[in-house]
Design an enzyme around this catalytic site. Structure first.
Site, PDB file in Angstrom:
ATOM      1  N   LYS A   1       2.256  -3.682   6.670  1.00 12.26           N
ATOM      2  CA  LYS A   1       2.648  -3.723   5.244  1.00 12.26           C
ATOM      3  C   LYS A   1       4.153  -3.498   5.111  1.00 12.26           C
ATOM      4  CE  LYS A   1      -1.361  -4.446   3.311  1.00 12.26           C
ATOM      5  NZ  LYS A   1      -1.673  -5.726   2.632  1.00 12.26           N
TER       6      LYS A   1
ATOM      7  N   SER B   1       0.830  -1.204   0.000  1.00  9.28           N
ATOM      8  CA  SER B   1       0.000   0.000   0.000  1.00  9.28           C
ATOM      9  C   SER B   1       0.864   1.254   0.000  1.00  9.28           C
ATOM     10  CB  SER B   1      -0.887  -0.002   1.252  1.00  9.28           C
ATOM     11  OG  SER B   1      -1.460   1.262   1.462  1.00  9.28           O
TER      12      SER B   1
ATOM     13  N   TYR C   1      -1.673  -0.662  10.764  1.00  7.99           N
ATOM     14  CA  TYR C   1      -1.971  -1.304   9.471  1.00  7.99           C
ATOM     15  C   TYR C   1      -0.791  -1.072   8.514  1.00  7.99           C
ATOM     16  CZ  TYR C   1      -3.318  -1.402   4.623  1.00  7.99           C
ATOM     17  OH  TYR C   1      -3.299  -1.613   3.269  1.00  7.99           O
TER      18      TYR C   1
HETATM   19  C1  WQD Z   1      -9.274   9.721   1.152  1.00  6.98           C
HETATM   20  C2  WQD Z   1      -9.489  11.215   1.369  1.00  6.98           C
HETATM   21  C3  WQD Z   1      -9.673  11.826   3.678  1.00  6.98           C
HETATM   22  C4  WQD Z   1     -13.460   9.686   4.352  1.00  6.98           C
HETATM   23  C5  WQD Z   1      -6.616   4.772   3.172  1.00  6.98           C
HETATM   24  C6  WQD Z   1      -5.525   3.949   3.780  1.00  6.98           C
HETATM   25  C7  WQD Z   1      -4.704   3.303   2.696  1.00  6.98           C
HETATM   26  C8  WQD Z   1      -5.595   2.544   1.747  1.00  6.98           C
HETATM   27  C9  WQD Z   1      -6.674   3.453   1.190  1.00  6.98           C
HETATM   28  C10 WQD Z   1      -5.615   0.233   2.345  1.00  6.98           C
HETATM   29  C11 WQD Z   1      -8.672  11.769   2.531  1.00  6.98           C
HETATM   30  C12 WQD Z   1     -10.985  12.099   2.945  1.00  6.98           C
HETATM   31  C13 WQD Z   1     -12.313  10.201   3.771  1.00  6.98           C
HETATM   32  C14 WQD Z   1     -14.495  10.574   4.768  1.00  6.98           C
HETATM   33  C15 WQD Z   1     -13.183  12.423   4.000  1.00  6.98           C
HETATM   34  N1  WQD Z   1      -6.187   1.433   2.403  1.00  6.98           N
HETATM   35  N2  WQD Z   1     -12.183  11.543   3.602  1.00  6.98           N
HETATM   36  N3  WQD Z   1     -14.305  11.913   4.567  1.00  6.98           N
HETATM   37  O1  WQD Z   1      -6.837   7.738   3.912  1.00  6.98           O
HETATM   38  O2  WQD Z   1      -6.060   8.110   1.509  1.00  6.98           O
HETATM   39  O3  WQD Z   1      -6.049   5.817   2.452  1.00  6.98           O
HETATM   40  O4  WQD Z   1      -7.406   3.980   2.306  1.00  6.98           O
HETATM   41  O5  WQD Z   1      -4.620  -0.101   1.753  1.00  6.98           O
HETATM   42  O6  WQD Z   1      -3.804   2.407   3.314  1.00  6.98           O
HETATM   43  O7  WQD Z   1      -4.663   4.816   4.498  1.00  6.98           O
HETATM   44  O8  WQD Z   1      -8.212   6.918   1.946  1.00  6.98           O
HETATM   45  O9  WQD Z   1     -10.601   7.028   1.424  1.00  6.98           O
HETATM   46  O10 WQD Z   1      -9.881   7.073   3.877  1.00  6.98           O
HETATM   47  O11 WQD Z   1      -9.479   9.075   2.417  1.00  6.98           O
HETATM   48  O12 WQD Z   1     -13.032  13.652   3.826  1.00  6.98           O
HETATM   49  O13 WQD Z   1     -15.562  10.166   5.297  1.00  6.98           O
HETATM   50  O14 WQD Z   1     -10.859  11.440   1.698  1.00  6.98           O
HETATM   51  O15 WQD Z   1      -9.385  12.888   4.582  1.00  6.98           O
HETATM   52  O16 WQD Z   1      -8.276  13.085   2.187  1.00  6.98           O
HETATM   53  P1  WQD Z   1      -6.758   7.272   2.503  1.00  6.98           P
HETATM   54  P2  WQD Z   1      -9.618   7.467   2.454  1.00  6.98           P
END
Ligand code: WQD
Length: 332
Positions: free
Chosen positions: A152, A124, A148
């Site tokens: 990885k 990841s 998590y």
């Molecule tokens: C994306 C953007 C949030 C939810 C994570 C893991 C990574 C991978 C993918 C496994 C960010 C914003 C999110 C919400 C929001 N997982 N957001 N409101 O954090 O980039 O990555 O998922 O491998 O390891 O870290 O993905 O979709 O959680 O967030 O504003 O309800 O959306 O702040 O900017 P992220 P995400």
């Protein structure tokens, strides 16, 4: 050529199994349905009109793994199985270390005992931590901010030491950016069992009126509109990257790392507005405080995967948003 897919009933695993079957590979799946459902197996068969072998169980179970390798002439393995919720990993670190590390060690031991040494590992972009420069290249510095991500990074270290100890291994480490969307048939997709942590499944549930409104985690980041920027990649593109990686591990030995992203970053509000436009639906949202641990921006330099794997993502953000919602509409 028979490929063992651990976690093959999961979001990315199931899409990869579809691409493997469509590409003429034979597939064996092991999955314990901890974050997936048996219905996915029927959907894979319906999409591909192909069959595959399935073993229900845990990758930590070496007896089961030995049974699978005894009963099937496995050529290579794609290892998806593992817990992957960042927030949950902070609350339950031991569960994450036990499951993600133990399952991988069991798998590698049994692979070695059966002289199967071709592995594609699901890593990841979270191993890059807060990137010092963008876009992110594979030789960027590595650090993690949650258990998590640490599992990885630890597994990447285990794989590197394994290759150093025995260079007959052939390993492709794929660092995913943000996979979203669903198969265009709408038969498989992302269906988290509880309140989604990730952006797109949350947007989908708001659009579907299962949740009231989206909380946008901060609009004071150093980005074009102040909201977080990420490299969203269609799950079908991501799955096709695994076919390229299987070809690679069947061509050369060695351990190689690849970013699987598009190279383009989109903000939270870019995603929300695109989703509303292409699906012609409202997505109420409010701006709230930042989520602890989030970073401003993260997107890939996808050059190495293009040059060495011949991999390039082709789906547009419009398609990602349309396919994500189509999956919900088809499974109401
Ligand atoms: C994306 C953007 C949030 C939810 C994570 C893991 C990574 C991978 C993918 C496994 C960010 C914003 C999110 C919400 C929001 N997982 N957001 N409101 O954090 O980039 O990555 O998922 O491998 O390891 O870290 O993905 O979709 O959680 O967030 O504003 O309800 O959306 O702040 O900017 P992220 P995400």
């Amino acid at each position: 050529m028979k490929i063992l897919v651990t976690g093959g009933a999961g979001f990315i695993g199931s899409h990869t199994v579809v691409e493997l079957l469509d590409s003429g590979y034979e597939v064996v799946i092991i999955d314990n349905f901890s974050n997936s459902s048996p219905k996915v197996l029927d959907s894979i068969k319906e999409i591909t009109n192909k069959d595959f072998k399935f073993y229900e169980g845990d990758v930590c179970d070496k007896q089961l793994l030995n049974k699978i390798f005894d009963e099937n002439d496995i050529n290579s393995v794609i290892h998806f199985a593992g817990f992957k919720a960042v927030g949950e990993s902070v609350k339950k670190p031991l569960m994450y270390y036990r499951n993600n590390i133990d399952s991988t060690l069991s798998l590698l031991e049994v692979m070695g005992e059966h002289n199967v040494k071709k592995l594609v590992f699901s890593s990841s972009a979270t191993v890059y931590g807060k990137p010092k420069e963008l876009p992110i290249k594979e030789d960027a510095s590595l650090s993690t901010t949650n258990p998590y991500g640490s599992t990885k990074l630890m597994i990447e270290g285990i794989l590197k030491d394994l290759y150093i100890s025995d260079n007959s291994w052939s390993i492709a480490v794929l660092r995913y950016f943000n996979p979203i969307g669903a198969h265009p048939t709408g038969l498989i997709g992302e269906n988290p069992k509880d309140i989604p942590n990730n952006l797109m499944p949350y947007i989908v549930k708001v659009a579907n009126k299962e949740l009231k409104e989206l909380s946008v985690f901060g609009n004071d980041y150093d980005t074009h509109d102040g909201t977080g920027v990420r490299d969203y990649i269609h799950v079908v593109d991501l799955s096709r990257g695994h076919i390229k990686a299987i070809e690679k591990v069947n061509k050369d030995t060695g351990i190689n790392y690849y970013n699987l992203g598009t190279g383009t970053g989109y903000s939270v509000l870019d995603i929300v507005e695109t989703f509303k436009r292409v699906n012609n639906i409202d997505v109420p949202y409010k701006i709230v405080d930042r989520r602890p641990g989030d970073i401003d921006a993260c997107f890939a330099d996808p050059t190495k995967a293009l040059n060495e794997l011949g991999f390039k993502a082709t789906h547009t953000l419009d398609e990602m948003c349309k396919d994500a919602y189509n999956y919900v509409l088809k499974n109401k």
